[in-house]
Design a protein around this motif. Structure first.
Motif, PDB file in Angstrom:
ATOM      1  N   UNK A 316     -10.261  -6.156  26.659  1.00 29.34           N
ATOM      2  CA  UNK A 316      -9.950  -5.931  25.250  1.00 29.34           C
ATOM      3  C   UNK A 316      -8.556  -5.366  25.034  1.00 29.34           C
ATOM      4  N   UNK A 317      -7.930  -4.822  26.052  1.00 35.78           N
ATOM      5  CA  UNK A 317      -6.601  -4.274  25.808  1.00 35.78           C
ATOM      6  C   UNK A 317      -5.493  -4.995  26.565  1.00 35.78           C
ATOM      7  N   UNK A 318      -5.828  -5.801  27.554  1.00 31.93           N
ATOM      8  CA  UNK A 318      -4.783  -6.520  28.282  1.00 31.93           C
ATOM      9  C   UNK A 318      -4.928  -8.034  28.165  1.00 31.93           C
ATOM     10  N   UNK A 319      -6.161  -8.497  28.240  1.00 30.11           N
ATOM     11  CA  UNK A 319      -6.353  -9.944  28.389  1.00 30.11           C
ATOM     12  C   UNK A 319      -7.225 -10.482  27.266  1.00 30.11           C
ATOM     13  N   UNK A 343      -9.240   2.817  25.605  1.00 34.78           N
ATOM     14  CA  UNK A 343      -9.348   3.479  26.909  1.00 34.78           C
ATOM     15  C   UNK A 343      -9.914   4.889  26.747  1.00 34.78           C
ATOM     16  N   UNK A 427      -4.573   1.251  33.289  1.00 32.60           N
ATOM     17  CA  UNK A 427      -3.162   1.248  33.660  1.00 32.60           C
ATOM     18  C   UNK A 427      -2.636  -0.171  33.806  1.00 32.60           C
ATOM     19  N   UNK A 428      -3.396  -1.029  34.485  1.00 26.90           N
ATOM     20  CA  UNK A 428      -2.858  -2.346  34.851  1.00 26.90           C
ATOM     21  C   UNK A 428      -3.784  -3.501  34.511  1.00 26.90           C
ATOM     22  N   UNK A 431      -5.668  -6.796  36.787  1.00 28.96           N
ATOM     23  CA  UNK A 431      -4.903  -6.677  38.019  1.00 28.96           C
ATOM     24  C   UNK A 431      -5.186  -5.328  38.677  1.00 28.96           C
ATOM     25  N   UNK A 435      -7.138  -4.449  42.150  1.00 29.64           N
ATOM     26  CA  UNK A 435      -6.476  -3.593  43.130  1.00 29.64           C
ATOM     27  C   UNK A 435      -7.404  -2.449  43.542  1.00 29.64           C
TER      28      UNK A 435
END
Lengths: 498, 382
Positions: A316-319, A343, A427-428, A431, A435
């Protein structure tokens, strides 16, 4: 006196009864549970004795009937030179009598519920087994309930626990070796294993680590567990813990080693594999299809529980482009007017959930209704209505929480790593989540429990070994024990090729 | 010390090198559902209309559902225009969930290549955007219609494109990457679905109807929905749909539903003008008959199959004839077929392909197999 908690090889000071009694009473000064009672034979006043015991630790009836009464009635000869020997060999009905002049032993006897018998003119004393204290009856362990299968659980008495194990494994192959832990608590412990099955290198490693322990008190087996863990700072358990005799017996039958500790119902077993968190003793008592499905669900629940909040935040916040359009629109609609970033919202609600869970675990049962009202209505419904949080968050946190409860033995691990992965995702994005998962996998796969990798898949080359890991096959197929645990792999001999 | 430094640098590189620092909240976007591009007003090059999805307030109140909002702006490039829309929108426009692009016919006639670049280049719009050409005077008017069956006009058009392609076989839905492939290869031309406003009782609505035919990147004319369907037969893009046939081709009384179709096109180049052999294999279900008698038992399956074969042959042939004569645009990919199967022959042909295409001969053979007659076995009443 060497120190307050050890007497080295100090001996009773003299052959004089009163002096010896005085000496021991002095050791226990200010401990008013110590009872001393002088008496002498009715027919022969020179046969004078004193019993010393700690009040409440002994079985008084046993002492009266089997020790004092026979002594009072026995026809002593005049000036018997070795009264203690006569008593131990011919008079007392006690089943275990130790004759010693070591102060250390006498003190240990008193604090463990034995009775010390001192006699006139003797430089030594008798330790008579009169232990008798109340312990909890055998009940089903609260944390390991089953719907089907044996319902007995260990209690706090070491001997009782060992007897429960002995009743399940009636073979002299079962070895039981005592140890003592704790300079002050002097807690009795014992190592159990089946001699012909046990992996000797695991046993050796365990004994080596146990020898290194130097602590003043061990009140629960976790004291020892933490001291001998492979990775003391990791949240992953590399030592199994159970309160069920059938589980201990099953683990011994696979070549593991168990460590019992007096005063606690939880028994340690090593080595402990990661997959054991997902296996339940009930798996073996119900149909293999159901138990295999159950294991699959538990593993899936574990994965969902640690990754779901992270996936939600990442998507919801990156992709956003990875969400189906309808889902994007409904999440976006639900988020309109919510003051906190996704978040932060997720972290806060996860913490709230953990608080509700923790309060539920420690709370008197009668207040359960209050909790569910506060939890479900106030925190859930009202917070969404008041636009403090968005509705999807409640679903995400609820799902992560419920799935987490499906694997209660990994509770702490899930809690920590859910937040770690969430942090990575905040944070990322995906991805970062991947990680984090890579790091997590590497850390799990590289960990050992007493020389055995806790995820042994990388080292398995025989399909036989997989028959009881991710699913459980019917017993007719499980003809061998896991080779990485046991020396002797033959479990069933019928149908085996020579 | 060095190890510690490396350990600290490794995560730092994640932020600087991966370009993954892109945290943005989901509700700060205006989700764009469709775009319409027209020639600009007041001296600008483009006039862009976007249809956004406006969301109801919160989940717990009355679920009002998404509402369409139309924004318009002018600019000299597409990106410039899109950014100047921020003058009237409080949220950044988000194009990853955009599904259609409607082009005005004026721009389409001038050539669509220049305006495709931003859609290809920018990270947000997808390569699977559906492109359509508006038959109306502007493209914007399409998005300004009130959606009738759906909630958002663009999604309604996009869904009806897919549905009609699958169930009626009439439209070709063409996505951005396919347009790009077609424009960048020789021996084939583009056709895009056309969209128009349809007056209807209870308010106008929008329908997808026929195709726009392109030569290179410039639109040259229209073909009807039926012609589009037979074009799809040649291109082997039929995944469903109906075929109307009968003894008298002018008055079809039998409807077949396509279950499966496969078309093979082979070129024979020997001696002058190439001949395209179009071989259609169709499996169909007997879906409806509009006659007083039971044709299935009276005429027999074999005869009906041969009717259908004849219909396919004549209609596919007519469609090829029309496109050859009127538009001179190779929307059937004949050139590509030759270049793939006979590259040597194509090398000679490609220079004069436009002329060759006009004179191209073709031969259509069709084989229809009727698998079932749905739930009616015997109509009775002979």
């Amino acid at each position: 006196m060497a120190s307050s908690d050890s007497f080295g090889s100090a001996k009773l000071p003299s052959a004089d009864l009163d002096a010896n009694v005085e000496y021991i009473c002095n050791i226990f000064r200010n401990d008013e549970t110590l009872v001393k009672r002088f008496f002498s034979s009715a027919r022969e006043p020179t046969a004078r004795f004193c019993v010393l015991f700690s009040d409440g630790m002994i079985n008084n009836k046993l002492l009266n009937e089997d020790v004092i009464r026979p002594l009072l009635e026995y026809p002593f000869g005049k000036d018997d030179p070795d009264l203690t020997r006569t008593v131990s060999e011919s008079i007392t009905l006690s089943d275990s009598v130790e004759k010693t002049d070591q102060v250390e032993h006498l003190v240990q006897g008193i604090v463990y519920g034995d009775t010390i018998l001192l006699a006139r003119g003797c430089p030594d004393a008798l330790i008579l087994n009169t232990k008798g204290w109340i312990f909890r009856s055998i009940a089903e362990p609260e944390s390991e309930r089953v719907l089907r299968g044996p319902r007995e659980g260990f209690n706090e008495s070491l001997l009782m626990n060992l007897s429960m194990l002995h009743r399940k494994l009636r073979t002299p192959d079962l070895k039981v070796r005592y140890r003592t832990f704790g300079r002050r608590t002097r807690t009795k412990a014992c190592l159990c294993y089946l001699d012909s099955l046990v992996n000797k290198s695991v046993l050796k490693e365990l004994e080596k680590r146990l020898d290194r322990i130097d602590i003043d008190g061990t009140l629960d087996s976790n004291y020892i567990g933490e001291l001998i863990k492979d990775a003391p700072f990791s949240a992953i358990k590399t030592i199994g813990m159970t309160e069920r005799p059938d589980v201990v017996a099953a683990r011994l039958l696979e070549g593991r080693v168990a460590l019992f500790l007096d005063g606690t119902p939880s028994v340690l077993t090593v080595p402990h594999l990661f997959i054991e968190h997902f296996q339940s003793d009930e798996d073996y008592y119900v149909n293999f299809v159901f138990s295999s499905i159950g294991r699959f669900l538990r593993i899936a629940a574990f994965v969902i529980s640690i990754t779901f909040p992270a996936i939600y935040v990442a998507l919801t916040t990156f992709h956003q482009e990875m969400l189906p359009t309808q889902l994007l629109l409904s999440i976006s609609a639900a988020r309109q007017g919510v003051p906190f970033p996704t978040a932060l919202e997720t972290v806060l609600m996860l913490i709230v959930f953990e608080m509700l869970r923790e309060s539920g675990a420690r709370m008197p049962g009668i207040m359960g209704q209050t909790l569910s009202i506060v939890g479900a209505l106030v925190v859930g419904q009202a917070a969404v209505d008041a636009k403090l949080v968005s509705a999807p968050i409640i679903i995400v946190v609820g799902l992560a929480g419920i799935t987490g409860l499906m694997v209660p033995r990994l509770k702490g691990y899930i809690l920590i790593h859910r937040f770690c992965l969430l942090f990575c995702a905040c944070l990322l994005g995906l991805y970062g989540l991947l990680l984090g998962l890579v790091i997590l996998m590497v850390s799990i796969f590289s960990m050992h429990s007493f020389g055995v990798p806790i995820v042994p898949d990388m080292h398995l080359n025989n399909p036989q070994e997989y028959k009881d890991i991710y699913f459980r096959l019917p017993w007719i197929f499980m003809k061998k024990r896991p080779g990485y645990l046991s020396r002797n792999q033959t479990r069933q001999t019928t149908g085996e090729k020579k | 010390m060095k190890k510690l430094l490396a350990l600290l640098l490794a995560p730092a590189m994640l932020f600087t090198l991966t370009g993954c620092w892109n945290y943005h909240e989901i509700e700060t976007f205006q989700v764009v559902a469709g775009i319409a591009v027209d020639p600009g007003l007041n001296g600008y090059k483009y006039h862009v209309t976007v249809e956004c999805v406006k969301l109801g307030q919160g989940a717990s109140q009355q679920p009002s559902g998404p509402q369409p909002v139309v924004l318009e702006a002018d600019g000299n490039t597409i990106f410039d225009t899109v950014r100047s829309m921020l003058n009237e929108s409080d949220k950044k426009l988000y194009f990853s969930h955009c599904e259609i692009v409607v082009l005005s016919k004026v721009l389409a006639k001038d050539g669509i290549k220049p305006l495709l670049d931003w859609f290809m280049r920018d990270a947000e719009p997808r390569d699977t955007l559906e492109f359509l050409v508006s038959k109306e005077s502007t493209a914007g008017v399409i998005l300004q219609q009130k959606p009738k069956t759906g909630q958002v006009m663009s999604y309604q058009i996009s869904n009806s494109l897919h549905e009609s392609a699958n169930a009626a076989g009439k439209n070709l839905h063409v996505q951005l990457y396919q347009i790009n492939n077609t424009l960048n290869t020789q021996g084939d031309d583009l056709s895009l679905p056309a969209v128009e406003v349809k007056p209807e009782a209870g308010g106008d609505t929008v329908q997808v109807e026929g195709d726009a035919v392109f030569r290179e990147d410039k639109m040259v004319g229209w073909i009807t929905a039926d012609q589009a369907k037979f074009t799809n037969f040649v291109l082997d893009r039929i995944s469903g749909g109906l075929l109307l046939t009968g003894e008298d081709p002018a008055d079809p009384d039998i409807t077949l539903e396509v279950i499966h179709n496969s078309t093979k096109v082979k070129a024979s180049v020997g001696g002058g003008v190439p001949t395209m052999n179009i071989d259609i294999h169709m499996t169909a279900a007997y879906a409806e008959q509009n006659s007083t008698e039971d044709l299935l038992s009276k005429v027999g399956v074999d005869r009906i199959e041969s009717y259908a074969e004849r219909t396919l042959q004549t209609d596919v042939g007519n469609t090829i004839d029309t496109v050859q004569k009127q538009y001179d645009a190779d929307i059937f990919d004949f050139g590509a077929t030759i270049s793939q199967s006979q590259p040597d022959a194509w090398d000679k042909l490609k220079a004069g392909w436009r002329d060759t295409f006009k004179k191209l001969k073709y031969h259509v053979s069709a084989e229809v197999e009727i698998k079932n007659a749905a739930t009616v076995v015997d109509k009775g009443g002979k």
